[in-house]
Design a protein around this motif. Structure first.
Motif, PDB file in Angstrom:
ATOM      1  N   LYS A 189       6.503   7.325   5.410  1.00  0.00           N
ATOM      2  CA  LYS A 189       6.215   6.414   4.300  1.00  0.00           C
ATOM      3  C   LYS A 189       6.206   4.979   4.833  1.00  0.00           C
ATOM      4  O   LYS A 189       7.126   4.208   4.616  1.00  0.00           O
ATOM      5  CB  LYS A 189       7.248   6.589   3.193  1.00  0.00           C
ATOM      6  CG  LYS A 189       7.245   7.977   2.568  1.00  0.00           C
ATOM      7  CD  LYS A 189       8.538   8.291   1.846  1.00  0.00           C
ATOM      8  CE  LYS A 189       8.869   7.264   0.777  1.00  0.00           C
ATOM      9  NZ  LYS A 189      10.114   7.610   0.047  1.00  0.00           N
ATOM     10  N   MET A 190       5.119   4.646   5.534  1.00  0.00           N
ATOM     11  CA  MET A 190       5.061   3.355   6.204  1.00  0.00           C
ATOM     12  C   MET A 190       4.983   2.195   5.213  1.00  0.00           C
ATOM     13  O   MET A 190       5.528   1.121   5.463  1.00  0.00           O
ATOM     14  CB  MET A 190       3.855   3.313   7.143  1.00  0.00           C
ATOM     15  CG  MET A 190       3.942   4.294   8.306  1.00  0.00           C
ATOM     16  SD  MET A 190       5.396   4.051   9.341  1.00  0.00           S
ATOM     17  CE  MET A 190       5.077   2.442  10.013  1.00  0.00           C
ATOM     18  N   GLY A 191       4.308   2.382   4.085  1.00  0.00           N
ATOM     19  CA  GLY A 191       4.257   1.323   3.088  1.00  0.00           C
ATOM     20  C   GLY A 191       5.621   1.019   2.508  1.00  0.00           C
ATOM     21  O   GLY A 191       6.006  -0.145   2.362  1.00  0.00           O
ATOM     22  N   TYR A 192       6.376   2.069   2.202  1.00  0.00           N
ATOM     23  CA  TYR A 192       7.715   1.889   1.646  1.00  0.00           C
ATOM     24  C   TYR A 192       8.649   1.276   2.682  1.00  0.00           C
ATOM     25  O   TYR A 192       9.436   0.370   2.369  1.00  0.00           O
ATOM     26  CB  TYR A 192       8.249   3.245   1.189  1.00  0.00           C
ATOM     27  CG  TYR A 192       9.515   3.185   0.385  1.00  0.00           C
ATOM     28  CD1 TYR A 192       9.498   2.810  -0.951  1.00  0.00           C
ATOM     29  CD2 TYR A 192      10.747   3.493   0.963  1.00  0.00           C
ATOM     30  CE1 TYR A 192      10.657   2.751  -1.705  1.00  0.00           C
ATOM     31  CE2 TYR A 192      11.922   3.437   0.226  1.00  0.00           C
ATOM     32  CZ  TYR A 192      11.867   3.068  -1.108  1.00  0.00           C
ATOM     33  OH  TYR A 192      13.019   3.009  -1.837  1.00  0.00           O
ATOM     34  N   ALA A 193       8.570   1.757   3.927  1.00  0.00           N
ATOM     35  CA  ALA A 193       9.391   1.194   5.000  1.00  0.00           C
ATOM     36  C   ALA A 193       9.038  -0.261   5.256  1.00  0.00           C
ATOM     37  O   ALA A 193       9.919  -1.092   5.535  1.00  0.00           O
ATOM     38  CB  ALA A 193       9.218   2.016   6.278  1.00  0.00           C
ATOM     39  N   SER A 194       7.759  -0.615   5.147  1.00  0.00           N
ATOM     40  CA  SER A 194       7.349  -2.005   5.321  1.00  0.00           C
ATOM     41  C   SER A 194       7.920  -2.886   4.221  1.00  0.00           C
ATOM     42  O   SER A 194       8.314  -4.032   4.471  1.00  0.00           O
ATOM     43  CB  SER A 194       5.819  -2.101   5.336  1.00  0.00           C
ATOM     44  OG  SER A 194       5.276  -1.382   6.427  1.00  0.00           O
ATOM     45  N   ALA A 195       7.966  -2.353   2.987  1.00  0.00           N
ATOM     46  CA  ALA A 195       8.576  -3.119   1.888  1.00  0.00           C
ATOM     47  C   ALA A 195      10.057  -3.371   2.172  1.00  0.00           C
ATOM     48  O   ALA A 195      10.571  -4.467   1.912  1.00  0.00           O
ATOM     49  CB  ALA A 195       8.398  -2.368   0.569  1.00  0.00           C
ATOM     50  N   GLU A 196      10.752  -2.368   2.714  1.00  0.00           N
ATOM     51  CA  GLU A 196      12.157  -2.561   3.083  1.00  0.00           C
ATOM     52  C   GLU A 196      12.289  -3.624   4.162  1.00  0.00           C
ATOM     53  O   GLU A 196      13.201  -4.464   4.111  1.00  0.00           O
ATOM     54  CB  GLU A 196      12.745  -1.235   3.576  1.00  0.00           C
ATOM     55  CG  GLU A 196      12.948  -0.193   2.506  1.00  0.00           C
ATOM     56  CD  GLU A 196      13.642   1.035   3.030  1.00  0.00           C
ATOM     57  OE1 GLU A 196      14.787   1.316   2.628  1.00  0.00           O
ATOM     58  OE2 GLU A 196      13.044   1.726   3.871  1.00  0.00           O
ATOM     59  N   ALA A 197      11.388  -3.587   5.153  1.00  0.00           N
ATOM     60  CA  ALA A 197      11.435  -4.579   6.228  1.00  0.00           C
ATOM     61  C   ALA A 197      11.178  -5.988   5.695  1.00  0.00           C
ATOM     62  O   ALA A 197      11.811  -6.960   6.139  1.00  0.00           O
ATOM     63  CB  ALA A 197      10.411  -4.222   7.308  1.00  0.00           C
TER      64      ALA A 197
ATOM     65  N   HIS B  50       0.828  -1.197   0.000  1.00  0.00           N
ATOM     66  CA  HIS B  50       0.000   0.000   0.000  1.00  0.00           C
ATOM     67  C   HIS B  50       0.867   1.253   0.000  1.00  0.00           C
ATOM     68  O   HIS B  50       2.010   1.224   0.461  1.00  0.00           O
ATOM     69  CB  HIS B  50      -0.917   0.039   1.231  1.00  0.00           C
ATOM     70  CG  HIS B  50      -1.985  -1.003   1.226  1.00  0.00           C
ATOM     71  ND1 HIS B  50      -1.730  -2.330   1.517  1.00  0.00           N
ATOM     72  CD2 HIS B  50      -3.321  -0.930   0.969  1.00  0.00           C
ATOM     73  CE1 HIS B  50      -2.856  -3.022   1.453  1.00  0.00           C
ATOM     74  NE2 HIS B  50      -3.830  -2.203   1.114  1.00  0.00           N
ATOM     75  N   ASP B  51       0.304   2.329  -0.518  1.00  0.00           N
ATOM     76  CA  ASP B  51       0.922   3.645  -0.356  1.00  0.00           C
ATOM     77  C   ASP B  51       0.434   4.191   0.976  1.00  0.00           C
ATOM     78  O   ASP B  51      -0.446   5.047   1.048  1.00  0.00           O
ATOM     79  CB  ASP B  51       0.519   4.562  -1.515  1.00  0.00           C
ATOM     80  CG  ASP B  51       1.200   5.929  -1.423  1.00  0.00           C
ATOM     81  OD1 ASP B  51       2.148   6.062  -0.608  1.00  0.00           O
ATOM     82  OD2 ASP B  51       0.788   6.853  -2.135  1.00  0.00           O
ATOM     83  N   TRP B  52       1.023   3.657   2.037  1.00  0.00           N
ATOM     84  CA  TRP B  52       0.511   3.878   3.399  1.00  0.00           C
ATOM     85  C   TRP B  52       1.293   5.012   4.044  1.00  0.00           C
ATOM     86  O   TRP B  52       2.350   4.826   4.619  1.00  0.00           O
ATOM     87  CB  TRP B  52       0.665   2.598   4.209  1.00  0.00           C
ATOM     88  CG  TRP B  52      -0.110   2.577   5.494  1.00  0.00           C
ATOM     89  CD1 TRP B  52       0.200   3.232   6.644  1.00  0.00           C
ATOM     90  CD2 TRP B  52      -1.312   1.864   5.766  1.00  0.00           C
ATOM     91  NE1 TRP B  52      -0.724   2.972   7.609  1.00  0.00           N
ATOM     92  CE2 TRP B  52      -1.672   2.134   7.098  1.00  0.00           C
ATOM     93  CE3 TRP B  52      -2.123   1.019   5.004  1.00  0.00           C
ATOM     94  CZ2 TRP B  52      -2.807   1.580   7.687  1.00  0.00           C
ATOM     95  CZ3 TRP B  52      -3.244   0.476   5.588  1.00  0.00           C
ATOM     96  CH2 TRP B  52      -3.583   0.755   6.913  1.00  0.00           C
ATOM     97  N   HIS B  53       0.727   6.210   3.941  1.00  0.00           N
ATOM     98  CA  HIS B  53       1.337   7.369   4.586  1.00  0.00           C
ATOM     99  C   HIS B  53       0.766   7.484   5.981  1.00  0.00           C
ATOM    100  O   HIS B  53      -0.439   7.321   6.193  1.00  0.00           O
ATOM    101  CB  HIS B  53       1.061   8.644   3.782  1.00  0.00           C
ATOM    102  CG  HIS B  53       1.974   9.770   4.121  1.00  0.00           C
ATOM    103  ND1 HIS B  53       1.763  10.604   5.206  1.00  0.00           N
ATOM    104  CD2 HIS B  53       3.110  10.203   3.534  1.00  0.00           C
ATOM    105  CE1 HIS B  53       2.735  11.504   5.258  1.00  0.00           C
ATOM    106  NE2 HIS B  53       3.567  11.281   4.264  1.00  0.00           N
TER     107      HIS B  53
END
Length: 282
Positions: A251-259, A62-65
């Motif tokens: 940018k929680m969605g992007y950070a989650s993808a990194e995790a 998601h684009d989870w801001h």
């Protein structure tokens, strides 16, 4: 007409059936008690471990801001952006170099020290306490005290050494005596007896060291005084990049993808290590 002997019900049959029923009830009660006792532990593990992992996978698509109400599904967009993000690629490279250096040095030096302490060395307990002390010391003050040593080997060395020392002490001395009678000494004895029998502990040490090394954050951040955002991101590591994208840029969605990528990297490395350092059972 007298009925055949095998057609007459035995007097002991009901007793055996009742006994079997009681045993089954006791077994069921025992298992029920165990699972009910473990239920709070499973619930805590679900809340603190499994649910956050599943939630992270969900957010990564998601684009989870963090402060925006609209959080649309973007599929693999976050993962495609990772491959074009120079900060992420630099952090991945830095973390990998760090992990390789720390795991190799901490395991090799820890193994050497454990072999040395497993011999007839005086004050062995005192040496174990000295080497293990950094393991139980908080990371922040130790990072400040050792600011000019840009490695974490000293922090994990005692932990690896103690585990390997336990494995060495569990190897029967009779095997070394038999090898000595056959003329094996020194490196040959270490290669033929010590290393094969030490593989289970060695596998555990390598896997745990790899996981900890890829999760490096505190010591690098403290020793560089927050210079993770320096030009060129030369000191950036993966966990800091996740923290910055998630809690500074929201940018929680992007950070989650990194995790998720970090989790998959660690999982893949662990599987490779299990495959390479095979432990034969039985």
């Amino acid at each position: 007409m007298i009925p055949a002997a095998d057609s007459v019900p035995s007097a002991g049959a009901p007793a055996r059936g009742a006994r079997r029923f009681r045993v089954n009830r006791l077994t069921l009660a025992k298992y029920s008690f165990c699972y009910l006792g473990l239920l709070p532990v499973f619930a805590i593990y679900w809340v603190l471990r499994l649910e956050p992992i599943g939630r992270t996978f969900y957010l990564s698509f998601h684009d989870w801001h963090l402060i925006r109400p609209n959080r649309p599904w973007v599929g693999l967009t976050n993962y495609r952006e990772l491959l074009r993000d120079p900060n992420f690629l630099m952090a991945l490279w830095n973390t990998t170099l760090f992990a390789v250096a720390v795991v190799m040095l901490s395991v090799v030096v820890g193994l050497a020290l454990s072999v040395l302490l497993a011999g007839r060395l005086r004050f062995t307990a005192a040496y174990q306490a000295i080497y293990f002390l950094p393991v139980i010391t908080p990371m922040v003050p130790m990072a400040i005290a050792w600011k000019w040593i840009f490695m974490s080997v000293w922090k994990v060395l005692g932990y690896n050494m103690v585990l390997l020392l336990v494995g060495l002490k569990n190897i029967p001395a009779t095997l070394y005596e038999a090898a000595a009678i056959d003329g094996a000494f020194g490196w040959r004895m270490f290669q033929r007896i010590t290393l094969p029998l030490l593989r289970p502990i060695l596998l555990f040490v390598i896997v745990v060291s790899t996981i900890n090394a890829y999760n490096v954050f505190t010591q690098v951040y403290v020793m560089t005084q927050g210079s993770q955002a320096a030009p060129g991101a030369q000191l950036r590591v993966l966990v800091f990049d996740i923290y910055q994208n998630g809690f500074q840029f929201f940018k929680m969605g992007y950070a989650s993808a990194e995790a998720v990528v970090l989790t998959l990297i660690i999982l893949a490395l662990s599987l490779v290590q299990f495959r390479v350092i095979r432990v034969d059972e039985g």
